[in-house]
Design an enzyme around this catalytic site. Structure first.
Site, PDB file in Angstrom:
ATOM      1  N   ALA A  22       0.865  -1.174   0.000  1.00  0.00           N
ATOM      2  CA  ALA A  22       0.000   0.000   0.000  1.00  0.00           C
ATOM      3  C   ALA A  22       0.904   1.226   0.000  1.00  0.00           C
ATOM      4  O   ALA A  22       2.067   1.155   0.406  1.00  0.00           O
ATOM      5  CB  ALA A  22      -0.886  -0.019   1.235  1.00  0.00           C
ATOM      6  N   GLY A  36       0.604  -4.934   0.987  1.00  0.00           N
ATOM      7  CA  GLY A  36      -0.584  -4.975   0.134  1.00  0.00           C
ATOM      8  C   GLY A  36      -0.324  -5.629  -1.218  1.00  0.00           C
ATOM      9  O   GLY A  36      -1.242  -6.168  -1.837  1.00  0.00           O
ATOM     10  N   GLU A  46      -0.672  -9.189  -0.576  1.00  0.00           N
ATOM     11  CA  GLU A  46      -2.100  -9.423  -0.293  1.00  0.00           C
ATOM     12  C   GLU A  46      -2.934  -9.378  -1.567  1.00  0.00           C
ATOM     13  O   GLU A  46      -3.876 -10.165  -1.732  1.00  0.00           O
ATOM     14  CB  GLU A  46      -2.591  -8.397   0.738  1.00  0.00           C
ATOM     15  CG  GLU A  46      -1.950  -8.628   2.105  1.00  0.00           C
ATOM     16  CD  GLU A  46      -2.174  -7.482   3.066  1.00  0.00           C
ATOM     17  OE1 GLU A  46      -1.755  -6.341   2.754  1.00  0.00           O
ATOM     18  OE2 GLU A  46      -2.789  -7.693   4.119  1.00  0.00           O
ATOM     19  N   GLU A  69       4.632  -5.104   7.235  1.00  0.00           N
ATOM     20  CA  GLU A  69       3.901  -4.048   7.943  1.00  0.00           C
ATOM     21  C   GLU A  69       4.404  -3.822   9.367  1.00  0.00           C
ATOM     22  O   GLU A  69       4.381  -2.707   9.873  1.00  0.00           O
ATOM     23  CB  GLU A  69       2.396  -4.382   7.983  1.00  0.00           C
ATOM     24  CG  GLU A  69       1.676  -4.218   6.661  1.00  0.00           C
ATOM     25  CD  GLU A  69       1.685  -5.456   5.776  1.00  0.00           C
ATOM     26  OE1 GLU A  69       2.505  -6.379   6.017  1.00  0.00           O
ATOM     27  OE2 GLU A  69       0.862  -5.506   4.845  1.00  0.00           O
TER      28      GLU A  69
HETATM   29  C1  HXC Z   1       5.075   4.389  -1.166  1.00  0.00           C
HETATM   30  C2  HXC Z   1       6.979   3.412  -1.955  1.00  0.00           C
HETATM   31  C3  HXC Z   1       6.614   2.166  -1.395  1.00  0.00           C
HETATM   32  C4  HXC Z   1       5.372   2.106  -0.703  1.00  0.00           C
HETATM   33  C5  HXC Z   1       8.502   1.912  -2.368  1.00  0.00           C
HETATM   34  N1  HXC Z   1       8.167   3.204  -2.547  1.00  0.00           N
HETATM   35  N2  HXC Z   1       7.597   1.272  -1.661  1.00  0.00           N
HETATM   36  N3  HXC Z   1       6.220   4.498  -1.840  1.00  0.00           N
HETATM   37  N4  HXC Z   1       4.649   3.236  -0.614  1.00  0.00           N
HETATM   38  N5  HXC Z   1       4.930   0.967  -0.162  1.00  0.00           N
HETATM   39  C6  HXC Z   1       8.910   4.250  -3.267  1.00  0.00           C
HETATM   40  C7  HXC Z   1      10.116   4.727  -2.493  1.00  0.00           C
HETATM   41  O1  HXC Z   1       9.730   5.697  -1.550  1.00  0.00           O
HETATM   42  C8  HXC Z   1      10.963   5.300  -3.594  1.00  0.00           C
HETATM   43  O2  HXC Z   1      10.492   6.578  -4.010  1.00  0.00           O
HETATM   44  C9  HXC Z   1      10.700   4.357  -4.752  1.00  0.00           C
HETATM   45  O3  HXC Z   1       9.475   3.713  -4.455  1.00  0.00           O
HETATM   46  C10 HXC Z   1      11.775   3.301  -4.894  1.00  0.00           C
HETATM   47  O4  HXC Z   1      11.916   2.625  -3.651  1.00  0.00           O
HETATM   48  P1  HXC Z   1      13.336   2.433  -2.931  1.00  0.00           P
HETATM   49  O5  HXC Z   1      13.060   2.154  -1.506  1.00  0.00           O
HETATM   50  O6  HXC Z   1      14.258   3.550  -3.238  1.00  0.00           O
HETATM   51  O7  HXC Z   1      13.851   1.110  -3.675  1.00  0.00           O
HETATM   52  P2  HXC Z   1      14.803  -0.007  -3.110  1.00  0.00           P
HETATM   53  O8  HXC Z   1      15.926   0.603  -2.329  1.00  0.00           O
HETATM   54  O9  HXC Z   1      15.129  -0.868  -4.273  1.00  0.00           O
HETATM   55  O10 HXC Z   1      13.943  -0.839  -2.056  1.00  0.00           O
HETATM   56  C11 HXC Z   1      12.799  -1.575  -2.491  1.00  0.00           C
HETATM   57  C12 HXC Z   1      11.932  -1.989  -1.277  1.00  0.00           C
HETATM   58  C13 HXC Z   1      11.594  -0.729  -0.458  1.00  0.00           C
HETATM   59  C14 HXC Z   1      12.695  -3.007  -0.417  1.00  0.00           C
HETATM   60  C15 HXC Z   1      10.683  -2.665  -1.832  1.00  0.00           C
HETATM   61  O11 HXC Z   1      11.056   0.267  -1.342  1.00  0.00           O
HETATM   62  C16 HXC Z   1      10.574  -0.971   0.610  1.00  0.00           C
HETATM   63  O12 HXC Z   1      10.900  -1.510   1.658  1.00  0.00           O
HETATM   64  N6  HXC Z   1       9.349  -0.491   0.410  1.00  0.00           N
HETATM   65  C17 HXC Z   1       8.285  -0.558   1.392  1.00  0.00           C
HETATM   66  C18 HXC Z   1       7.752  -1.948   1.523  1.00  0.00           C
HETATM   67  C19 HXC Z   1       6.665  -2.028   2.573  1.00  0.00           C
HETATM   68  O13 HXC Z   1       6.879  -1.743   3.756  1.00  0.00           O
HETATM   69  N7  HXC Z   1       5.439  -2.395   2.146  1.00  0.00           N
HETATM   70  C20 HXC Z   1       4.302  -2.520   3.040  1.00  0.00           C
HETATM   71  C21 HXC Z   1       3.504  -1.248   3.009  1.00  0.00           C
HETATM   72  S1  HXC Z   1       2.143  -1.322   4.158  1.00  0.00           S
HETATM   73  P3  HXC Z   1      11.209   7.965  -3.569  1.00  0.00           P
HETATM   74  O14 HXC Z   1      10.479   8.960  -4.388  1.00  0.00           O
HETATM   75  O15 HXC Z   1      10.954   8.094  -2.104  1.00  0.00           O
HETATM   76  O16 HXC Z   1      12.648   7.773  -3.895  1.00  0.00           O
HETATM   77  C22 HXC Z   1       1.019  -2.275   3.377  1.00  0.00           C
HETATM   78  C23 HXC Z   1      -0.200  -2.762   4.084  1.00  0.00           C
HETATM   79  C24 HXC Z   1      -0.893  -1.718   4.750  1.00  0.00           C
HETATM   80  O17 HXC Z   1       1.140  -2.621   2.272  1.00  0.00           O
HETATM   81  C25 HXC Z   1      -1.809  -2.240   5.782  1.00  0.00           C
HETATM   82  C26 HXC Z   1      -1.743  -1.438   7.026  1.00  0.00           C
HETATM   83  C27 HXC Z   1      -3.046  -0.909   7.513  1.00  0.00           C
END
Ligand code: HXC
Length: 257
Positions: A65, A108, A111, A131
């Site tokens: 998400a 997400g 999911e 998460e």
């Molecule tokens: C918003 C995101 C994002 C996300 C990545 N980006 N994941 N933006 N939401 N979930 C954005 C980054 O901010 C960045 O933009 C660009 O995508 C590239 O990501 P990087 O982190 O620079 O890439 P990398 O170093 O290759 O790492 C990849 C990654 C990492 C390991 C996948 O991006 C990551 O850990 N992302 C988050 C994963 C996560 O926690 N997902 C769960 C979300 S919560 P900018 O512009 O900043 O450079 C969820 C459920 C919610 O899904 C339910 C709760 C109620």
């Protein structure tokens, strides 16, 4: 109007939806969700389509998400707005949906893949429910569907530590149906969808419904549902065609596709 966060195309009888928000690794924001659901519903009602594939990019199916979109929301925002509940509409699609996953399928993203009917993974795929690292828990079904898919112990491992698992581990655990080389992912998933799309559509829909009942009910109720549904396939012309074709040693030509 044209979607901005996805591309939509038809290949033969397969509807292909590609998440296309590369700057955010296909993070699932509201607009992207609306577009995916609209495209899936359009394919679901299009008689020229027999099955649907949802895929992302080489680097990410979806990294979750959109964290930036939700970071400052209050409890009453997310509770009052029932955040993420609209994704449930994907599970109402009656045609089969294949998730073709390369790269990250996190939070997400994982999911969404699990809401689909089966997952085909590239060897590059990485699945996780990170998460917990953000101070939240999965909110689009992860604690429920992952547990049903891989069992309690591995689901706890993934949900509590937030670690990722690779394609091999995901296949071993039962989350993934098949692993294919990354370069062949979309073609392989479309080929599986094409195979399904050549069968009798109403019977395919009955089969999907029956398998899904297994996750919602007791064994005896599920078997009862299956048998009733099996009986009703005999009301279709396609059952007559399928069985006649076998007896006549030819390929079936299903009418209701
Ligand atoms: C918003 C995101 C994002 C996300 C990545 N980006 N994941 N933006 N939401 N979930 C954005 C980054 O901010 C960045 O933009 C660009 O995508 C590239 O990501 P990087 O982190 O620079 O890439 P990398 O170093 O290759 O790492 C990849 C990654 C990492 C390991 C996948 O991006 C990551 O850990 N992302 C988050 C994963 C996560 O926690 N997902 C769960 C979300 S919560 P900018 O512009 O900043 O450079 C969820 C459920 C919610 O899904 C339910 C709760 C109620």
């Amino acid at each position: 109007q044209n979607p901005e966060n996805i591309t939509v195309e038809q290949r033969g009888r397969v509807g292909l939806i590609t998440l296309n928000r590369p700057k955010a690794l296909n993070a699932l924001n509201r607009d992207l969700m609306e577009e995916v659901i609209a495209a899936a519903r359009a394919f679901d009602t299009d008689p020229a389509v027999g099955a649907i594939v949802i895929t992302g990019s080489e680097k990410a199916f979806a990294a979750g998400a959109d964290i930036k979109e939700m970071q400052s929301r209050s409890f009453s925002d997310v509770y009052g707005g029932d955040l993420f509940s609209d994704w449930d509409r994907i599970t109402k699609i009656r045609k089969p949906i294949i998730a073709a996953v390369a790269g990250y399928a996190l939070g997400g993203g994982c999911e969404l893949a699990m809401m689909c009917d089966l997952i085909i993974a590239a060897d590059s795929a990485k699945f996780g429910q990170p998460e917990i690292n953000l101070g939240v828990i999965p909110g689009m079904g992860g604690t429920q569907r992952l547990t049903r898919a891989v069992g309690k112990s591995k689901a706890m491992d993934l949900v509590l530590t937030g670690r990722m698992m690779d394609a091999e581990e995901a296949e071993r655990s039962g989350l993934v149906a098949r692993i294919v080389p990354a370069a062949e992912l979309v073609d392989a998933a479309v080929a599986v969808a094409e195979t399904i799309g050549a069968k009798s559509l109403p019977v395919v829909m009955m089969a999907k419904e029956a398998v899904n009942v297994a996750l919602e009910t007791t064994l005896s109720e599920g078997v009862r549902f299956e048998r009733r549904t099996f009986f009703s396939t005999f009301a279709t012309e396609d059952q007559k065609e399928g069985m006649s074709a076998f007896v006549e040693k030819r390929d079936p030509e299903f009418k209701h596709r």
